[in-house]
Structures are given as structure tokens and as C-alpha cells.
Design an enzyme around this catalytic site. Structure first.
Site, PDB file in Angstrom:
ATOM      1  N   ASP A 186      40.315  43.593  57.074  1.00 53.81           N
ATOM      2  CA  ASP A 186      40.078  42.466  56.248  1.00 53.81           C
ATOM      3  C   ASP A 186      39.741  40.993  57.501  1.00 53.81           C
ATOM      4  O   ASP A 186      40.652  41.226  58.272  1.00 53.81           O
ATOM      5  CB  ASP A 186      41.166  41.937  55.336  1.00 53.81           C
ATOM      6  CG  ASP A 186      41.058  41.313  53.921  1.00 53.81           C
ATOM      7  OD1 ASP A 186      40.046  40.555  53.953  1.00 53.81           O
ATOM      8  OD2 ASP A 186      41.241  41.836  53.248  1.00 53.81           O
TER       9      ASP A 186
ATOM     10  N   ASP B 164      36.956  37.810  53.749  1.00 52.73           N
ATOM     11  CA  ASP B 164      37.625  37.043  52.861  1.00 52.73           C
ATOM     12  C   ASP B 164      36.681  35.517  52.550  1.00 52.73           C
ATOM     13  O   ASP B 164      36.478  34.968  53.365  1.00 52.73           O
ATOM     14  CB  ASP B 164      38.906  36.612  53.325  1.00 52.73           C
ATOM     15  CG  ASP B 164      39.745  36.096  52.157  1.00 52.73           C
ATOM     16  OD1 ASP B 164      40.160  36.947  51.370  1.00 52.73           O
ATOM     17  OD2 ASP B 164      40.199  34.734  52.134  1.00 52.73           O
TER      18      ASP B 164
ATOM     19  N   ASP C  87      43.718  40.869  43.711  1.00 52.57           N
ATOM     20  CA  ASP C  87      43.685  39.340  43.138  1.00 52.57           C
ATOM     21  C   ASP C  87      43.579  39.712  41.511  1.00 52.57           C
ATOM     22  O   ASP C  87      43.570  38.555  41.118  1.00 52.57           O
ATOM     23  CB  ASP C  87      42.751  38.859  43.738  1.00 52.57           C
ATOM     24  CG  ASP C  87      42.683  38.183  45.102  1.00 52.57           C
ATOM     25  OD1 ASP C  87      43.941  38.122  45.523  1.00 52.57           O
ATOM     26  OD2 ASP C  87      41.872  38.214  45.722  1.00 52.57           O
TER      27      ASP C  87
HETATM   28  C1  NOJ Z   1      40.826  35.970  48.528  1.00 58.32           C
HETATM   29  C2  NOJ Z   1      41.875  37.051  48.937  1.00 58.32           C
HETATM   30  O1  NOJ Z   1      41.515  38.098  48.077  1.00 58.32           O
HETATM   31  C3  NOJ Z   1      43.176  36.372  48.367  1.00 58.32           C
HETATM   32  O2  NOJ Z   1      44.066  37.423  48.185  1.00 58.32           O
HETATM   33  C4  NOJ Z   1      43.808  35.017  48.958  1.00 58.32           C
HETATM   34  O3  NOJ Z   1      44.792  34.526  48.564  1.00 58.32           O
HETATM   35  C5  NOJ Z   1      42.396  34.030  49.037  1.00 58.32           C
HETATM   36  N1  NOJ Z   1      41.132  34.830  49.409  1.00 58.32           N
HETATM   37  C6  NOJ Z   1      42.771  33.289  50.454  1.00 58.32           C
HETATM   38  O4  NOJ Z   1      42.602  33.923  51.617  1.00 58.32           O
END
Ligand code: NOJ
Length: 561
Positions: free
Chosen positions: A98, A199, A331
């Protein structure tokens, strides 16, 4: 269309905090992952996407990085990480890391310097502004509730944070910052990784004067400034530069997480001659049940809405770019709870949704536990939750805003990120075999029934069905590369389509309901001679003139030419 290994891959996402805890501290770790490499090999996936394992104070579970080139203490050491990488490669599995470079942690050395003084050499690595009339520099709302600005007393200015106030946004206008990021990426690639998941990468270019957002919700103090930071003015330039300076030098895969991207924009990001990224994570289907007030404003949706969106991406990127295929991740809620039936037809509907993902054009992603049909969780109290987005929302809406707590808890049960983050369910021993300690987030109480040990032992399990789907993609390039044509577009029960490649043809039939449904297909499809490649019920003789699909049934046929 060019053929590439990353198009033929099936990716498995590990959220390390919740995967496997080897040292009994209640937090998943790298040695836990090492202990499960044979499980991943057995499933047959070709790539692992590892959510962040870098040093972090864990305000947002590792998406707030304080040191890009070290491993988080809770997760282990660099030697553990190297052993994990070697173990994956020995098993023929690649690793993508990531890459979180829209922001860092406020504990990153760059930010520690940056906030010291206005003339610090690192000041311009972040986005600092003076206040406006005693208030924040603009009215943007953070993705995690409240203002997107935090006042810093030392220098009397505000810094921008699109996420938590411990996640200050980096200033990509600064060439020195970009150089540092490219150096760091090169360092990881030289350690032998096989690519990056990036990200919120389409947030890195902001409209430079950071204008106020339009007031869409007058009852709210802050407004969504998305159009000023999503797909911003220099985004393609930055990604192309990153490609030229770093990515193009390696045989790797890249996937950019891009909220708010449409298929035309995605064709630019992923166009093969453009040198940006291989594929994007789009959000249109994830936002399908979000109302005008955002993700917690949950609205019903229909199957035709869903098919319309999925089909738009299938045809929109065909020959122009490349799709990633996913229905959940760390998420998002669990897909079987959101799009299937996590009660009576849990197993059937989990397999049906898997069939959809693995028979469309693009690269499928499996989120840990999806291969077991893991479900959402409904914790009784807000105190049982750990996710910063959920907790901030609850505080803003209920504690400060006076909203009805029951209604807010209902929304959390449906959409909260902790649905996906409950620990992986390995067996039916205490805490699902995830830890011998106390897990950082409680396990889903249904672990006594849903767990990997049972799934491995049952040839009809969701796990074994995934295994077969993964094998099928390797055996039949048409599943990867074939054109997609939607059938029965108006049906609210059935999702049906045809895939075609070089004179071959496949038919996919999916029942999205808990009832038996009659399926009326065009004559050339009912008549043609065909064999069943995979189905989620025991194979039965079918009457093609009056074809009935059983509840949540999935069928994939290959036509004899
Ligand atoms: C997207 C990520 O998948 C999520 O988990 C995170 O909170 C936000 N970006 C901020 O990095």
C-alpha cells in the site's frame, strides 16, 4: 488488447491488523501472515495486496505513516517482512504494498520539522494557510467529519488534512517532496515487491487557491470540497511523472484508489499508451446506496441500477483501459451482507457474487474472509467500535448534533468499516483462532459456524468454490479478456451476460433473489450446445425453454463453437 500477468492475476487483500496474530497481543502481525502462507497458496491467488505495515501511531490503522521505510512495531520487524516476501515468492505469489502518499502521519519526521517554523526547509512539504477572518482557510469538510483544517499554535497557521487531523496532506506541488516519494518507492521496488496499491491517489493534486466549496448542506458547518481535490489539475502529470521516474523501470502492477472517478476519466488513468497506472478502484458501485448526505444516508437501490453501473464500466473500459473487480474491502461492508443474503442463503449468495466478480472483464480482488462468506457484524454499543471514521461520525452526529443514537447505530451496522475489520475466522476456538490474547476488535459471534477450518474440510464450501473460480480464470482467457454484453437489462431479478473472445462464447446467469425465477433468454442462447463450467448448486438437467434459476443460483456455460 495487450495481455499482461496483472490482468490474469487474482489479488487477495490482507488487512494485517485483523488477519492473524502470532504473538498473542491481540493484533495481527507479519509472523501471523507467514503462518498462513500455505492457506493462501491453497486458495490459489497470485498476488497479495498488503494494507499498510509501515511505522505508524495508528490513528487510522496504519494509513497514517510516520516512517515509510520501517515496519510498525506491533506487526514485527523488517526481517519478518523479508521472510514473508520470500515465503510468498517461493509459493509463486507476488506482493503489492500500500502506497499512502496523499498524506503522512503528523508524527512523520517531515511534519515534525514542517510545523516548527514558517521558514523550515520542510514547511512546504505540507499545505499550510493563514486563517480567514478568524476561521479556517476554507469551508472544506474532512472525510472523517469536522473541518479539514487544523490550527497549529506554533506558527499560527492551519494545515490541511482531508482525513484525520493526524493525517496532514502532502504538498505535491513541491518538487522536492515528489523526489523523496519517488526515492522511497524505488527503495521498496528494489527490495523485490511487485507493485503498489495507491491510497486515494487522485486526491494528490489540489486546485492551488483551495476555493471554498459550494454550500450544499446549509445546516452543516463544513462542505465537501471534492471538486477541488479529486482528479485535480495536475493529477495526470504527477502520475505520468511517477511512471516515468519509477514505475516504468519494473515489471509491476499498480492500482490507484480513486473515489469520484468516472469511466472516461479512468480510461485516461489506465490507458496503455499513457503511462500512469494499470487499473483503478472506482467507487460508483460502492456509492450506490449513498444518498445526498453521503455514505451514512442510506438509500435503497435496485438490481437494474447495479447492473447499469457495472455494465457501464465493463463496456466503458473495454479496449481503452482495465477494470479492477471488487465488492468489498477494509473500508466497505461485507459483500454477502450488502448484495446477497447473509441469513438463509449465505453460502449460495456468497458463491453467486463471487461468480459475478470472477466472470467479468478485469482483475478480481478478494478481501480476506470473503472466501469464507464472512458477514457484517452488529455490535450493540458504539464502545465496541474502533474505526476513526465511525467514531468521529458518531461523535459529530449523536453527541454534538443530537441525532437519534439508534438510527445512527443502524447505519453503522450497515455501512461501518469495522464490518470488514473483525478478525479473520480461522476456527471455532476462542476468538476464532485469531489470537490467544484479547483481540483489538471483537470477533464476529458467528465464528463458531463460519471459519476456515470448516471451509477447508467441506468440498461444497465457499472457499472451494473460490478455488475453482480462480482455476477457471487460468484455464479460460475468455474470462479475463472477453468482451461483455449485458442481457435481460430490465430484469430486477436476474443479472445475465455473455462474454466473447475470438469466436468463443460464455453465458453467465445470476439470480439475485431468494426466489426461484424464470429466465427468458434469446433463442440463440437457449439452443446452442453448451457445457456447464461452474454452478453453485448441484448440477441438474435444465429445460432451456423454461429455464428456472434457483434462489441465488449462479451458472456459467461455455458454448461449443
Ligand atoms: C483510503 C483507505 O482505504 C482508508 O482505509 C483510509 O482511511 C483513507 N484512504 C485514508 O488513508
Amino acid at each position: 488488447m495487450e495481455r499482461h500477468w496483472w490482468k490474469e492475476a487474482v489479488v487477495y487483500q490482507i488487512y494485517p491488523r485483523s488477519f492473524m496474530d502470532a504473538n498473542g497481543d491481540g493484533i495481527g502481525d507479519l509472523r501471523g501472515i507467514i503462518s498462513k502462507l500455505d492457506y493462501l497458496k491453497e486458495l490459489g491467488v497470485s498476488v497479495i495486496w498488503l494494507s499498510p505495515v509501515y511505522r505508524s501511531p495508528n490513528d487510522d490503522n496504519g494509513y497514517d505513516i510516520s516512517d515509510y521505510q520501517n515496519i510498525m512495531d506491533e506487526f514485527g520487524t523488517m526481517a519478518d517482512w523479508e521472510e514473508m516476501l520470500a515465503g510468498l515468492h517461493e509459493r509463486g505469489i507476488k506482493l503489492i504494498m500500500d502506497l499512502v502518499v496523499n498524506h503522512t502521519s503528523d508524527e512523520h519526521a517531515w511534519f515534525v520539522e514542517s510545523r516548527k517554523s514558517k521558514d523550515n526547509p520542510y514547511r512546504d512539504y505540507y499545505i499550510w494557510r493563514e486563517g480567514k477572518d478568524g476561521c479556517e482557510p476554507n469551508n472544506w469538510e474532512s472525510c472523517f467529519s469536522g473541518s479539514a483544517w487544523e490550527y497549529d499554535e506554533t506558527t499560527g497557521e492551519y494545515f490541511l488534512h482531508l482525513f484525520s487531523k493526524k493525517q496532514p496532506d502532502l504538498n505535491w506541488e513541491n518538487e522536492k517532496l515528489r523526489d523523496e516519494i519517488y526515492k522511497m518507492m524505488t527503495w521498496w521496488l528494489d527490495k523485490g515487491i511487485d507493485g503498489f496499491r495507491m491510497d486515494v491517489i487522485n486526491f494528490i493534486s489540489k486546485v492551488p487557491n483551495l476555493p471554498d466549496a459550494e454550500i450544499v448542506h446549509p445546516d452543516r458547518p463544513y462542505q465537501g470540497g471534492h471538486r477541488y481535490f479529486m482528479n485535480g489539475p495536475r493529477i495526470h502529470e504527477f502520475l505520468h511523472e511517477m511512471h516515468e521516474r519509477v514505475l516504468s523501470k519494473y515489471d509491476i502492477m499498480t492500482v490507484g484508489e480513486m473515489p469520484g472517478v468516472d469511466a472516461d476519466e479512468a480510461a485516461l488513468y489506465t490507458g496503455e499508451d499513457r503511462g500512469e497506472v494499470n487499473m483503478v478502484f472506482q467507487f460508483e458501485h460502492m456509492d450506490i446506496d449513498s444518498g445526498p448526505r453521503g455514505k451514512w444516508d442510506i438509500q435503497p437501490f435496485t438490481l437494474t441500477d447495479f447492473k447499469g453501473l457495472m455494465s457501464k464500466w465493463q463496456t466503458g473500459l473495454n479496449g481503452r483501459g482495465w477494470n479492477s473487480l471488487y465488492l468489498n474491502n477494509h473500508d466497505q461492508p461485507r459483500m454477502v451482507s450488502r448484495f446477497g443474503d447473509d441469513g438463509t442463503y449465505r453460502v449460495e449468495s456468497a458463491k453467486m457474487l463471487a461468480t459475478l466478480l470472477h466472470t467479468m472483464q478485469g482483475t478480481p480482488y478478494i478481501y480476506q474472509g470473503e472466501e469464507l462468506g464472512m458477514t457484517n457484524v452488529q455490535f450493540a454499543s458504539i464502545d465496541d467500535y474502533r474505526d476513526i471514521e465511525t467514531l468521529n461520525m458518531y461523535r459529530t452526529e449523536v453527541i454534538e448534533g443530537g441525532a437519534d443514537p439508534e438510527q445512527v447505530m443502524r447505519a453503522i451496522h450497515i455501512k461501518g468499516r469495522d464490518n470488514a475489520r473483525t478478525p479473520m475466522q480461522w476456527d471455532d476456538s476462542s476468538h476464532a483462532g485469531f489470537t490467544t490474547g484479547t483481540p483489538w476488535l471483537a470477533v464476529n459471534p458467528n465464528y463458531t459456524e463460519i471459519h476456515a477450518k470448516a471451509a477447508l474440510a467441506d468440498p461444497n464450501s465457499v472457499f472451494h468454490y473460490y478455488k475453482r473460480l480462480i482455476e477457471l480464470r487460468k484455464e479460460h482467457p475468455i474470462l479475463v479478456y472477453g468482451d461483455y454484453t449485458l442481457l435481460l437489462a430490465d430484469s430486477e431479478q436476474i443479472y445475465a451476460y455473455v462474454r466473447e473472445l475470438e469466436g468463443q462464447r460464455l453465458l453467465v446467469l445470476l439470480n439475485f433473489t431468494a426466489e426461484s425465477v424464470r429466465c427468458e433468454l434469446p433463442g440463440d442462447l437457449t439452443d446452442g450446445e453448451k457445457e456447464l463450467l461452474i454452478g453453485n448448486y448441484e448440477a441438474a438437467e435444465r429445460d432451456w425453454q423454461g429455464l428456472e434459476l434457483r434462489p441465488y443460483e449462479a451458472l456459467v456455460y461455455r458454448f461449443f463453437c
